[in-house]
Scaffold this motif. Structure first.
Motif, PDB file in Angstrom:
ATOM      1  N   GLY A   1       0.716  -1.298   0.162  1.00 56.34           N
ATOM      2  CA  GLY A   1       0.424  -0.403  -0.164  1.00 56.34           C
ATOM      3  C   GLY A   1       1.140   1.313   0.015  1.00 56.34           C
ATOM      4  N   GLN A   2       0.308   1.907   0.175  1.00 57.81           N
ATOM      5  CA  GLN A   2       1.078   3.748   0.293  1.00 57.81           C
ATOM      6  C   GLN A   2       2.207   4.397   2.096  1.00 57.81           C
ATOM      7  N   PHE A   3       2.534   4.134   2.008  1.00 52.03           N
ATOM      8  CA  PHE A   3       3.847   4.418   2.678  1.00 52.03           C
ATOM      9  C   PHE A   3       3.759   5.986   2.708  1.00 52.03           C
ATOM     10  N   LYS A   4       3.607   6.169   4.812  1.00 48.54           N
ATOM     11  CA  LYS A   4       3.495   7.489   5.084  1.00 48.54           C
ATOM     12  C   LYS A   4       4.546   7.749   6.752  1.00 48.54           C
ATOM     13  N   LEU A   5       5.762   7.826   6.633  1.00 54.06           N
ATOM     14  CA  LEU A   5       5.563   8.261   7.588  1.00 54.06           C
ATOM     15  C   LEU A   5       5.671   9.608   8.023  1.00 54.06           C
TER      16      LEU A   5
END
Length: 165
Positions: A136-140
């Motif tokens: 999926g879409q990674f977000k930090l």
């Protein structure tokens, strides 16, 4: 007609409220609201600086999923991003790993490779579900006390990882 209008309005209010719902980190009882989180740029060094423990698996509206088996206190799912572009999943029955690449502010994880040891059925189920937490879409983001939080959002689930000391 008025009953229909009231029902429609009630449904819209519920949809708006659940869309803005906060996610609860069941492992540590910390509540975070991803919409208000401070977004940090993804980089190999930030990913590689930590071992990441899965602390929450929910559906898109924040409800816990059937994947409660991810939260064995004795053997939590841990993910490590290693130099050379390799991601390793720890505490699985089989050794699971894949290549990864950072592109366009996202992490693309390649096909997972695994050893083929036979384990008890619950551990085999854990092994088969674990790779889905990295799709999926990674977000930090910056979590409580400045600690980074890694969130992976797919069409089906939201997976939240926190750094392991």
């Amino acid at each position: 007609m008025k009953i229909f209008q009231l029902s429609f309005i009630a449904m819209m209010v519920i949809a708006l409220l659940t869309g803005c719902q906060t996610m609860s980190n069941t492992a540590k009882h910390i509540t975070t609201n991803p919409a208000k989180a401070i977004i940090m740029p993804l980089s190999d060094s930030k990913l590689q600086n930590y071992r990441w423990q899965l602390v929450s698996v929910t559906d898109k509206v924040g409800n816990a999923t059937q994947k409660g088996l991810f939260f064995d206190k004795n053997k939590p799912l841990i993910v490590s991003f290693n130099k050379g572009g390799r991601v390793v999943l720890e505490n699985t029955c089989n050794n699971l790993s894949a290549n990864y690449m950072l592109t366009n502010d996202n992490v693309v994880v390649g096909d997972m490779v695994a050893t083929r040891m036979m384990c008890e059925p619950a551990l085999m189920a854990f092994d088969s579900l674990a790779p889905s937490t990295l799709q999926g879409q990674f977000k930090l983001t910056q979590g409580e006390h400045g600690k980074p939080v890694l969130t992976v959002t797919s069409d089906n689930q939201i997976n939240v990882f926190e750094p392991v000391k």
